[in-house]
Design a protein around this motif. Structure first.
Motif, mmCIF file in Angstrom:
data_model
loop_
_atom_site.group_PDB
_atom_site.id
_atom_site.type_symbol
_atom_site.label_atom_id
_atom_site.label_comp_id
_atom_site.label_asym_id
_atom_site.label_seq_id
_atom_site.Cartn_x
_atom_site.Cartn_y
_atom_site.Cartn_z
ATOM 1 N N ALA A 89 58.147 -28.678 -29.079
ATOM 2 C CA ALA A 89 59.519 -29.623 -29.479
ATOM 3 C C ALA A 89 58.995 -30.966 -29.109
ATOM 4 C CB ALA A 89 60.707 -28.891 -28.975
ATOM 5 N N ASP A 90 59.896 -31.698 -29.905
ATOM 6 C CA ASP A 90 60.026 -33.344 -29.698
ATOM 7 C C ASP A 90 60.517 -33.580 -28.169
ATOM 8 O OD1 ASP A 90 58.782 -33.807 -31.934
ATOM 9 O OD2 ASP A 90 60.561 -34.538 -32.936
ATOM 10 N N SER A 91 61.494 -32.679 -27.911
ATOM 11 C CA SER A 91 61.948 -33.068 -26.332
ATOM 12 C C SER A 91 61.377 -31.655 -25.544
ATOM 13 C CB SER A 91 63.656 -33.003 -26.720
ATOM 14 O OG SER A 91 63.987 -34.084 -27.381
ATOM 15 N N GLY A 140 61.562 -38.660 -23.037
ATOM 16 C CA GLY A 140 62.207 -37.765 -23.959
ATOM 17 C C GLY A 140 62.410 -36.496 -23.519
ATOM 18 N N ASP A 193 50.812 -35.872 -24.016
ATOM 19 C CA ASP A 193 50.147 -36.101 -25.067
ATOM 20 C C ASP A 193 48.920 -34.846 -25.230
ATOM 21 O OD1 ASP A 193 50.991 -38.341 -25.942
ATOM 22 O OD2 ASP A 193 49.627 -39.790 -25.041
ATOM 23 N N ARG A 232 50.295 -31.665 -26.473
ATOM 24 C CA ARG A 232 50.560 -31.723 -27.835
ATOM 25 C C ARG A 232 49.294 -31.436 -28.639
ATOM 26 N NH1 ARG A 232 54.920 -35.976 -26.875
ATOM 27 N NH2 ARG A 232 56.842 -34.851 -27.142
#
Ligand code: NAD
Ligand code: 89V
Length: 356
Positions: free
Chosen positions: A2-4, A27, A310, A313
């Motif tokens: 997720a983004d957070s 974040g 990074d 992801r």
């Protein structure tokens, strides 16, 4: 992811605050925090959020997480990393990863078998001035010498009292940073000779160390560490670097000044007739939660934690993966061995995949 991403921070002591500030800036949702001292976990949660726990197993059974961040002392790392791996969670763990190679290798093995990402929070190479020195060093051609210098009179024991009583001190605590920097700039270590000493009468372990490195590349390096340096000005925790290559030198001096001396001609030429000199300042950018003298280290915490996100992801191995960090720890333990036995200690060549 997720983004957070949701994370748990284990260990709510002196250094964990920097992790928490950096996660907030990046974040990350700090969903849970844990300390065996329940009062510390509660106080930490009041400042940084997250549900407080005093037992990691209970935390991991109760929370839905994307990764675990271990910021406890080295003695607890193996059990915590293995527990996170058993729960199928990627894990980032503070330096020094372990107090012996057996534990370090077991953690790397556990994470590999569980198929989870594993990174050591080996942050000095992520300092803004170190990244600048590294970029400059890539212009020097083949490097044949490097020196990493950390000498200070700083009262490090005020914030980190355990350093007074640890059986082994400066090579384990700061030597991991300095030897990791040596590998970062100069490549793998082939052999080690070392001398250790004690200046402060109340410190149990060694508080000075001088390490001579033979490099796999054929070059050499020197690592100097001292908490007994009564210098005119205390540069703590600045680490000074000098790198010598076939086309010039890079010096990281006091106050983050990087000096690049270059002879742009191909190959090696004697003399200074055609050299250029460039100077730049690579100070850590100020942030609301950082302050001198530790700001350069605090800044590196943000940088390394960004790198971890990074890598998660993008599904790639972090620079200071657990596997990679074995190379640093092998050099650290070889230095103790070399100092104790008064001999040169050779390291086994590193497997190719460890450098990935
Ligand atoms: P600290 O003693 O202040 O904090 C460690 C905390 O972990 C304590 O509150 C302790 O109660 C808790 N703890 C211990 N075992 C636990 C367990 N099994 N479960 C949950 N909590 C547990 O120590 P610190 O100074 O914050 O150092 C922590 C680590 O960070 C050390 O490994 C140290 O070397 C490292 N460190 C790194 C840097 C850096 O620049 N990279 C700087 C300082 C410290
Ligand atoms: O890195 C460390 O663990 C610390 C300090 C930054 C003070 O060297 O001991």
């Amino acid at each position: 992811m997720a983004d957070s991403p949701r994370a748990a921070l284990i260990g709510c002591g002196f250094f964990a605050r920097n992790h928490a500030h950096a996660w907030r800036d990046l974040g990350v949702d700090l969903a849970a925090v844990c300390d065996t001292d329940a009062g510390k976990a509660r106080a930490f949660a009041e400042t940084f959020g997250g549900t407080p726990y005093s037992d990691v197993e209970t935390l991991l059974r109760s929370e839905r997480l994307d990764f675990v961040d271990v910021a406890t002392g080295a003695a607890s790392h193996r059990a915590l990393v293995e527990t996170a791996a058993r729960h199928g969670l990627p894990v980032i763990c503070q330096k020094p990863l372990a107090l012996n190679l057996e534990d370090a290798r077991a953690m790397v093995g556990a994470c590999r078998e569980a198929g989870v990402a594993f990174m050591v929070h080996e942050n000095f190479r992520w300092q803004t001035p170190m990244r600048a020195a590294k970029a400059a060093s890539e212009r020097l051609g083949r490097l044949h010498f490097g020196r990493i210098v950390y000498r200070t009179p700083y009262d490090v024991y005020r914030d980190q009292p355990y350093l007074l009583t640890d059986e082994r001190f400066v090579l384990t605590d700061v030597g991991v940073h300095a030897l990791d920097l040596a590998r970062f700039f100069l490549g793998e270590v082939a052999w080690v000779a070392a001398h250790t000493g004690r200046v402060h009468p109340r410190v149990r372990g060694e508080d000075t160390a001088t390490v001579l490195l033979g490099l796999a590349s054929g070059g050499s390096g020197v690592v100097e560490l001292s908490y007994g340096a009564k210098t005119e000005r205390d540069l703590f925790p600045q680490t000074l670097v000098y790198l010598e290559g076939e086309r010039g030198t890079v010096t990281l001096g006091a106050d983050y000044e990087v000096t690049v001396v270059l002879d742009e001609r191909e190959g090696f030429h004697s003399g200074l007739e055609q050299v250029s000199v460039e100077r730049l300042r690579a100070a850590p950018p100020p942030r609301p939660w950082t302050a001198p003298p530790l700001d350069v280290v605090q800044d590196s915490v943000l940088n390394i934690q960004r790198h971890w996100l990074d890598c998660l992801r993008e599904g790639r191995a972090p620079e200071t993966s657990g596997e990679d960090n074995l190379g640093t720890l092998e050099a650290v333990f070889a230095a103790y061995d070399a100092a104790e036995r008064g001999t040169v200690v050779h390291l086994a060549p590193r497997p190719e995949e460890a450098r990935a």
